[in-house]
Motif scaffolding. Structure first.
Motif: not given
Length: 287
Positions: A49, A68, A219, A224, A230
């Motif tokens: 990420e 992701t 992040s 996340m 993510a």
């Protein structure tokens, strides 16, 4: 039906992976590709990420374009899940790719093209603890055993993707010979700004202070965890069964204390000392 492990060039690895080893070994990296490699449960998804946010100037919407595992494909599982090898081969350069392979099992094309490799290492006790929980979700690995038995297997390297010791030392020994940036999970937790700036510089990007702070926020574990693009909640169920344990569990430093008995800590640390005494690699071991 539970999966099985086998041994490939000294590394314990899932039969589901070795069944297509020729295809994996012959994967064709290209100039400019970036590989994020880690031992499992060492901050892989977190680094993915961060890299995506750096490369897209912190644009959250672009970084939510897909999960992701589709944005940064997992090279040794391309035969088991999308996007698949054909789609990955057709992706425009430069690509960001992911692997858990030990350094000597990384497809040679990555080294031939001098690709940038970002390696993330996490201290052994926290890795073992996190991997124990995670391995209960991995469908191509054997059925879970007790924590006591699992810890023994981890120390011997009899778990998927092999020995933690060999993995972290293998990349450490190559970091000055290859195009490898070696990052510690504990630094990512302690000083995320410094780590993100270091990664950005490695990728040839210069971040303003505002953009750096934005990437730190986007992040973060909390952000996340709540981001379905993510948090790997959409990972194929035939690969990961997250019905009981979610992929993003804690992401903490020092969580080993919730699992290790005093005796296990003593035995593990004695074993660790013997395994690591010849290496210059040192971890910030959370007490």
């Amino acid at each position: 039906m539970p999966g099985k492990l086998t041994v490939l060039e000294g590394v314990t690895i899932a039969e589901a992976i070795t069944a297509k080893w020729e295809q994996i070994w012959n994967f064709q990296a290209r100039d400019g590709d970036v590989l994020i490699d880690t031992y499992p449960k060492s901050g892989t998804t977190w680094m993915q990420e961060i890299v995506d946010l750096i490369l897209h100037d912190g644009d959250e919407q672009i970084c939510r374009r897909a999960p992701t595992f589709e944005r940064m494909p997992f090279i040794e599982l391309l035969h088991l899940m999308k996007p698949g090898i054909e789609v990955v081969n057709a992706m425009p350069s430069p690509r960001v790719l992911k692997s858990h392979l030990a350094v000597h099992l990384v497809p040679p094309s990555f080294w031939e093209h001098n690709c940038k490799v970002i390696y993330v290492a996490r201290n052994a006790k926290d890795t073992a603890t996190s991997y124990y929980h995670f391995d209960q979700t991995v469908q191509f690995h054997p059925d879970p055993v007790s924590w006591e038995d699992y810890l023994e297997q981890f120390m011997k390297g009899d778990v998927g993707w092999g020995s933690w010791y060999d993995h972290v030392k293998g990349f450490w020994e190559q970091k000055d010979k290859r195009n490898v940036l070696y990052i510690f999970f504990e630094d990512m937790k302690k000083t995320p700004q410094q780590v993100i700036r270091k990664v950005a510089k490695f990728l040839g990007k210069d971040l303003s202070e505002d953009l750096l702070n934005k990437i730190v926020k986007l992040s973060s574990f909390e952000h996340m965890r709540d981001n379905p693009m993510a948090n790997n909640s959409g990972f194929p169920k035939e690969i990961l069964d997250q019905s009981k344990i979610v992929f993003m569990r804690k992401g903490a430093v020092g969580d080993w204390k919730t699992m290790f008995t005093a005796r296990q800590k003593e035995v593990f640390e004695d074993h660790y000392k013997r395994q690591m005494e010849s290496s210059t690699l040192k971890f910030q071991d959370p007490k």
